[in-house]
Structures are given as structure tokens and as C-alpha cells.
Design an enzyme around this catalytic site. Structure first.
Site, short mmCIF file in Angstrom:
data_model
loop_
_atom_site.label_atom_id
_atom_site.label_comp_id
_atom_site.label_asym_id
_atom_site.label_seq_id
_atom_site.Cartn_x
_atom_site.Cartn_y
_atom_site.Cartn_z
N TYR A 56 0.84 -1.19 0.00
CA TYR A 56 0.00 0.00 0.00
C TYR A 56 0.88 1.24 0.00
CZ TYR A 56 -3.64 -3.30 1.55
OH TYR A 56 -4.50 -4.37 1.67
N HIS A 124 0.08 -11.98 1.19
CA HIS A 124 -0.91 -11.12 0.54
C HIS A 124 -1.62 -11.84 -0.61
CE1 HIS A 124 -1.80 -6.57 -0.11
NE2 HIS A 124 -2.88 -7.31 -0.28
N PRO A 204 -15.75 -5.08 3.06
CA PRO A 204 -17.07 -5.52 3.50
C PRO A 204 -18.20 -4.60 3.06
CG PRO A 204 -15.91 -4.49 5.33
CD PRO A 204 -14.92 -4.61 4.19
N LEU A 205 -17.84 -3.40 2.59
CA LEU A 205 -18.83 -2.46 2.07
C LEU A 205 -18.75 -2.34 0.55
CD1 LEU A 205 -18.55 0.31 4.81
CD2 LEU A 205 -20.17 -1.59 4.67
N GLY A 206 -18.13 -3.34 -0.08
CA GLY A 206 -18.06 -3.32 -1.55
C GLY A 206 -17.34 -2.12 -2.11
N GLY A 208 -17.14 0.76 -0.92
CA GLY A 208 -18.01 1.93 -0.77
C GLY A 208 -19.37 1.79 -1.42
N PHE A 209 -19.54 0.79 -2.28
CA PHE A 209 -20.78 0.69 -3.04
C PHE A 209 -21.99 0.45 -2.15
CE2 PHE A 209 -24.01 -1.32 -5.62
CZ PHE A 209 -23.98 -0.56 -6.77
#
Length: 325
Positions: A56, A124, A204-206, A208-209
């Protein structure tokens, strides 16, 4: 905040993915001060599980955490990842989980993070050129030396998980898992439960979707994970908006936000699951951690579980080649 065990590692029920603070999204790396405030606020709210990786940035996210956690290191369970930077010359985005590369990687991560040990050290992505037994053996040596506390895998298939676990116990497997990415349920999750390995869902929130806030994609710049991603383009995106709309319906019933509902659904899938929603905003970490207190009804859980799978692959072709699902 409640706490659970990933094998023998106690973590907060909801963790924090730090990637987006430095990497992967349109405005990553633009506000370090807010990122640090977000990390500190998460800890105030009881979040102890923080996730990063050497790729990252590369390196910038670990360096950020090293600065933010100075004097607070013992308050968190710190996870980072190796294997997507080849230190022998090929550089970032080249898979290398050879024992020699792991030794170079761990020393760099320890220095950047400002610590003498990593609590959870993940491979990873599975390296097809290095037998997983060699990789697991190298991490086992680091554990014996005290540089690492626990061994993890990311996006590994069931055979790799079993073979690695036979060399040294795997504490957790990190895989993409959410209301719109459920491919691990039939093959991977049963193996984890058989072997007493915890699951750490990322995205877990796609990406942001599932927050319901993304209604168009023209704001994604090149370098943003979602730019050109099959789920965020063309007809797929329009079809997937219906999933976000259904989550919104349940959120209104529950008196919660869509993000909280998506996280609450994940938490209801088992007490061996610790999602790591990523954010670089204080108000978002407050929203996400509050999901720990939301109890969805049986009907709401059924309604959410019956949603269709998202249209489109989770990654571009190049990204999919690194997955072992």
C-alpha cells in the site's frame, strides 16, 4: 465494542482497514492529519484490529501507521502483509513469497511500523512459484524468533489453506466477503471452520458501493481501484445499483445506515468473523463501528441473504490472475 478470537488472537469485532488512507482510491494520501485522527478515533471507540500491507503506497501506509501509533502500539493488534513486492529486483506488484524475500519484507515492515513485532502477518497473495510449505515454514521461523505473533493468508484456496496449516497453524484468512461478494461461502468458509481459522472480510462495504453513496462513476480517477473495475462500469453498475437500493430499504426499517446494515449482516454470519471496513474519515469510522450494536431481525437477514450476486467480476483481469479462490 465486542471482541472475538481469530483462533487464539483476540481482536475487536470490527477492525479498520488503513489501505485507503494512502492507496487505492481517488483521494488517497491527500489528508494525513485526518487519517491519523481517524486511527485515533477508532481506538477510542474500542477498535484494536488495524490492517495494512507493504504494497500500500508502496510502503507509505505502513509509514503512516508507524507515525500514528507511536506511543500507542500496545493498544492494537497490528496486521500487515508480504508477498506483493519482490525485493530481489522485480519490485512492487510482483509476487514473491520465497523465504529470503519474506525475511527482507518483515524487517522493512517492522522498521516502517516502528515496532519489534507484527501481530498477524499475512501472505498477501499466493505465490505460484514458491511452495506454500516453504512460505509457511519461513513465517513459522519468524514466529519462533518473536518478530511475528500469528500467520495469515489472503485470498487463498482451500488446498493452499490446508497445506499451509499443516506446516504452521493459520490464525486467519483474509478474503473479500460482503453482501455482494459471497463466493467463499461454499468452499472456503467450511474449511476455515473445520480448522478453527478466523475470517477477516476485506471490502465488507463493496469498496463503498454498499453505503448507497455511489450513484455514478465519473469521479473515479485512474489509479482508483474502481476505475475500470467490472462491477463499476456500464450495465453492470446500473444493475448493481438495485442491490444498494435493497440494502437502503432494510436500513430504513432498522433505523440504521446502509453501511451499518451491510456490516451487521456480516457479523451475523458467525462469531469467527472480524470485518475490516476501510476509511480515512472520522465520521465514517464512527458510523462503521456503531454497526456492532445493530441487531437485524431474522426476516431482514433472510431478505439481505437473498439479494442477487453482484454483476461483474470483483477485479480486472490482471487482478483476478492473483486470486486463488
Amino acid at each position: 465494542m465486542r471482541y472475538i478470537k481469530l483462533r487464539d488472537l483476540e481482536v475487536s469485532r470490527i477492525g479498520l482497514g488503513a489501505m485507503g488512507m494512502s492507496h487505492g482510491y481517488t483521494d488517497s494520501g491527500t489528508d494525513e492529519a485526518e487519517s491519523v485522527r481517524t486511527l485515533h478515533r477508532a481506538m477510542e471507540l474500542g477498535v484494536t484490529f488495524i490492517d495494512t500491507a507493504e504494497i500500500y503506497g508502496p510502503y507509505a501506509n505502513e509509514e503512516l501507521l508507524g507515525r500514528a501509533l507511536k506511543g500507542r502500539r500496545d493498544q492494537v493488534v497490528l496486521a500487515t502483509k508480504f508477498g506483493m513486492v519482490s525485493h530481489a529486483g522485480a519490485g512492487p506488484w510482483n509476487l514473491d513469497s520465497s523465504p529470503a524475500n519474506i525475511r527482507t519484507a518483515v524487517d522493512g515492515s517492522l522498521q516502517r511500523l516502528g515496532t519489534d513485532h507484527i501481530d498477524l502477518y499475512y501472505q498477501h497473495r499466493v505465490d505460484p512459484n514458491t511452495p506454500i510449505e516453504e512460505t509457511a515454514g519461513a513465517v513459522a521461523e519468524l514466529i519462533a524468533e518473536g518478530k511475528v505473533r500469528a500467520f495469515g493468508l489472503s485470498e487463498a484456496g482451500e488446498d493452499t489453506i490446508r497445506r499451509a496449516h499443516a506446516v504452521h497453524p493459520v490464525t486467519a484468512v483474509q478474503s473479500e466477503y460482503s453482501l455482494w461478494t459471497r463466493g467463499i461461502e461454499k468452499r472456503i468458509l467450511p474449511v476455515l471452520r473445520e480448522l478453527n481459522i478466523g475470517l477477516v472480510p476485506f471490502a465488507p462495504l463493496g469498496h463503498g458501493f454498499l453505503t448507497g453513496q455511489i450513484r455514478a462513476t465519473d469521479g473515479f480517477k485512474e489509479g482508483d481501484f474502481r476505475h475500470g473495475n467490472p462491477r463499476f462500469t456500464g450495465e453492470n453498475f446500473q444493475r448493481n445499483l438495485r442491490i444498494a437500493d435493497e440494502v437502503q430499504v432494510v436500513a430504513e426499517q432498522a433505523g440504521a445506515t446502509p453501511a451499518q446494515v451491510a456490516l451487521a449482516w456480516l457479523l451475523a454470519q458467525g462469531d469467527d468473523i472480524a470485518p475490516i471496513p476501510g476509511t480515512k474519515r472520522v465520521h465514517r469510522v464512527e458510523e462503521n463501528t456503531a454497526a456492532d450494536a445493530i441487531e437485524l431481525t431474522t426476516d431482514q437477514l433472510i431478505q439481505l441473504s437473498s439479494l442477487p450476486q453482484a454483476a461483474g467480476e470483483t477485479h480486472t483481469e490482471a487482478g483476478r490472475q492473483m486470486l486463488e479462490r
